[in-house]
Design an enzyme around this catalytic site. Structure first.
Site, mmCIF file in Angstrom:
data_model
loop_
_atom_site.group_PDB
_atom_site.id
_atom_site.type_symbol
_atom_site.label_atom_id
_atom_site.label_comp_id
_atom_site.label_asym_id
_atom_site.label_seq_id
_atom_site.Cartn_x
_atom_site.Cartn_y
_atom_site.Cartn_z
ATOM 1 C CE LYS A 138 -4.428 0.560 4.381
ATOM 2 N NZ LYS A 138 -4.433 0.564 5.864
ATOM 3 C CG HIS B 26 -7.304 1.601 1.050
ATOM 4 N ND1 HIS B 26 -6.145 0.891 0.860
ATOM 5 C CD2 HIS B 26 -7.986 0.956 2.038
ATOM 6 C CE1 HIS B 26 -6.118 -0.156 1.669
ATOM 7 N NE2 HIS B 26 -7.231 -0.136 2.397
ATOM 8 C CG HIS C 175 -11.266 -2.795 7.157
ATOM 9 N ND1 HIS C 175 -10.851 -3.166 8.409
ATOM 10 C CD2 HIS C 175 -10.275 -3.163 6.305
ATOM 11 C CE1 HIS C 175 -9.654 -3.726 8.335
ATOM 12 N NE2 HIS C 175 -9.282 -3.744 7.072
ATOM 13 C CG ASN D 127 -1.952 -1.122 1.155
ATOM 14 O OD1 ASN D 127 -2.463 -1.454 0.089
ATOM 15 N ND2 ASN D 127 -2.231 -1.726 2.290
ATOM 16 C CD GLU E 156 -13.446 0.324 3.378
ATOM 17 O OE1 GLU E 156 -12.501 0.366 2.552
ATOM 18 O OE2 GLU E 156 -13.811 -0.731 3.933
ATOM 19 C CB SER F 283 -9.472 -2.038 1.283
ATOM 20 O OG SER F 283 -10.423 -2.971 1.763
ATOM 21 C CG ASP G 13 -11.763 3.620 6.820
ATOM 22 O OD1 ASP G 13 -10.715 4.238 6.555
ATOM 23 O OD2 ASP G 13 -11.766 2.468 7.278
#
Length: 365
Positions: A231, A200, A123, A36, A167, A171, A197
């Site tokens: 990440k 990423h 997640h 990542n 998210e 992910s 979230d």
């Protein structure tokens, strides 16, 4: 101890192609498409050299020796949180990891008077936080705002608060949440707290790489934004962006913050250093977009993001394709159940700005 039960379970995992082990180092000369390190900072020794040359480090910086609430040295954490507040315009609170952040925040904010409504692909850390909270829980179909609204209409009268969790960039699929639609939904339903979230997305998406939630109108934007430092920022830890009252509440109620030894102060100093430089890396973000556009012609993904799946449909085929790619000089690890639902086993391509464009062009050969 009788370990026969666990040995048998391990045999079952192996028989279905789902037995995991810790991978070794990436072999020399192999392109790593599983990390990542989206901006290529971890691969760039000049960052660490510059940081170490400009930072006075003492033995005390290598350990916190206590939880954040008991720690004798707070300066490094406060300096990082101040930097984050400058960028995001709201208070910040540091956590040890993205997992710690999601578990602790959801556990603290949700209770029996709260209905948690989470995207189907959220997640696992969020799900664990919900279980700890004891709150009611519903999952809506992935990115399906109409389904979410039907759940709200049916159940909102039974609860004081609705905690909607998504998210911004997912992910495993790499696609984006419909944040503008969610903001409009929040405007219509004042009980909603919107939790985004950005694990990423931070470093890669949005203005100056600060994530996608910043584009939302302040009056109906995200109440909680979570970003990770381990990440794209090549460090460790995570942070929550929220208002002052919520920050104070989390300090008092988030068990993962209260009962964990804090990150070493040195880690926070490094995160602050990287964060200040990350916001200036538009050239790396542009290169990453070029890599994503090139990769999509191989994976068939409709989006051109830095995360792209190639669904194989079984653990066996994912393992076989991963092995074949490694022989060709590309490390792409298989993703299997329970990380993804059975039948959606895949290879997860994760791009880094350190990759040359030719590496992705050659992948198609």
């Amino acid at each position: 101890m009788n370990s026969g039960f666990y040995t048998e379970r391990l045999r079952e995992l192996e028989a279905t192609g789902n037995l995991r082990s810790l991978p070794g180092d990436t072999p020399a000369g192999v392109y790593d498409l599983s990390s990542n390190d989206y901006l290529g900072i971890a691969d760039d020794a000049s960052f660490a050299d510059d940081f170490l040359a400009g930072t006075e480090i003492t033995a005390a910086e290598f350990t916190s020796s206590a939880s954040r609430l008991l720690g004798p040295r707070q300066h490094a954490y406060e300096a990082l949180e101040c930097t984050l507040q400058e960028f995001y315009g709201r208070p910040a609170l540091l956590f040890n990891s993205g997992y710690h952040a999601n578990v602790g925040i959801v556990q603290a904010l949700a209770d029996k008077h709260t209905l948690v409504l989470a995207d189907k692909l959220i997640h696992a850390s969020v799900i664990d936080g919900v279980r700890m909270s004891g709150a009611a829980f519903e999952r809506f179909r992935h990115n399906d705002v109409r389904h979410l609204e039907r759940l709200i209409e049916r159940r909102q009268s039974d609860f004081d608060r609705l905690l909607v969790i998504v998210e911004s960039v997912y992910s495993m699929d790499g696609d984006q949440a419909p944040l503008q639609e969610l903001a409009a939904l929040k405007k219509r339903w004042p009980k909603i707290m919107l939790y985004v979230d950005e694990a990423h997305a931070v470093g890669v998406c949005g203005p100056s790489g600060l994530g996608l939630a910043l584009a939302l109108p302040r009056e109906c934007g995200a109440d909680i934004v979570v970003g990770t430092l381990g990440k794209a920022l090549a460090s460790a830890g995570a942070f929550a962006i929220c208002d002052g009252a919520v920050r104070s509440y989390l300090i008092n109620k988030a068990r993962s913050l209260i009962f964990s030894t804090a990150l070493p102060p040195l880690q926070a100093l490094w995160s602050k250093y990287v964060m200040a430089r990350m916001v200036l890396m538009d050239d790396r973000r542009e290169h990453l977009r070029s890599l994503g556009a090139e990769l999509s012609s191989f994976t068939g993904c409709r989006h051109h993001g830095h995360i792209q799946p190639l669904v194989t449909g079984s653990a066996e085929s994912a393992l076989a394709m991963s092995a074949a790619l490694l022989d060709a000089g590309y490390k792409v690890l298989p993703i299997r159940t329970p990380t993804v639902p059975p039948g959606t086993e895949r290879l997860r391509f994760s791009l880094s700005a350190a990759l040359p464009l030719m590496a992705i062009k050659n992948l198609k050969k």
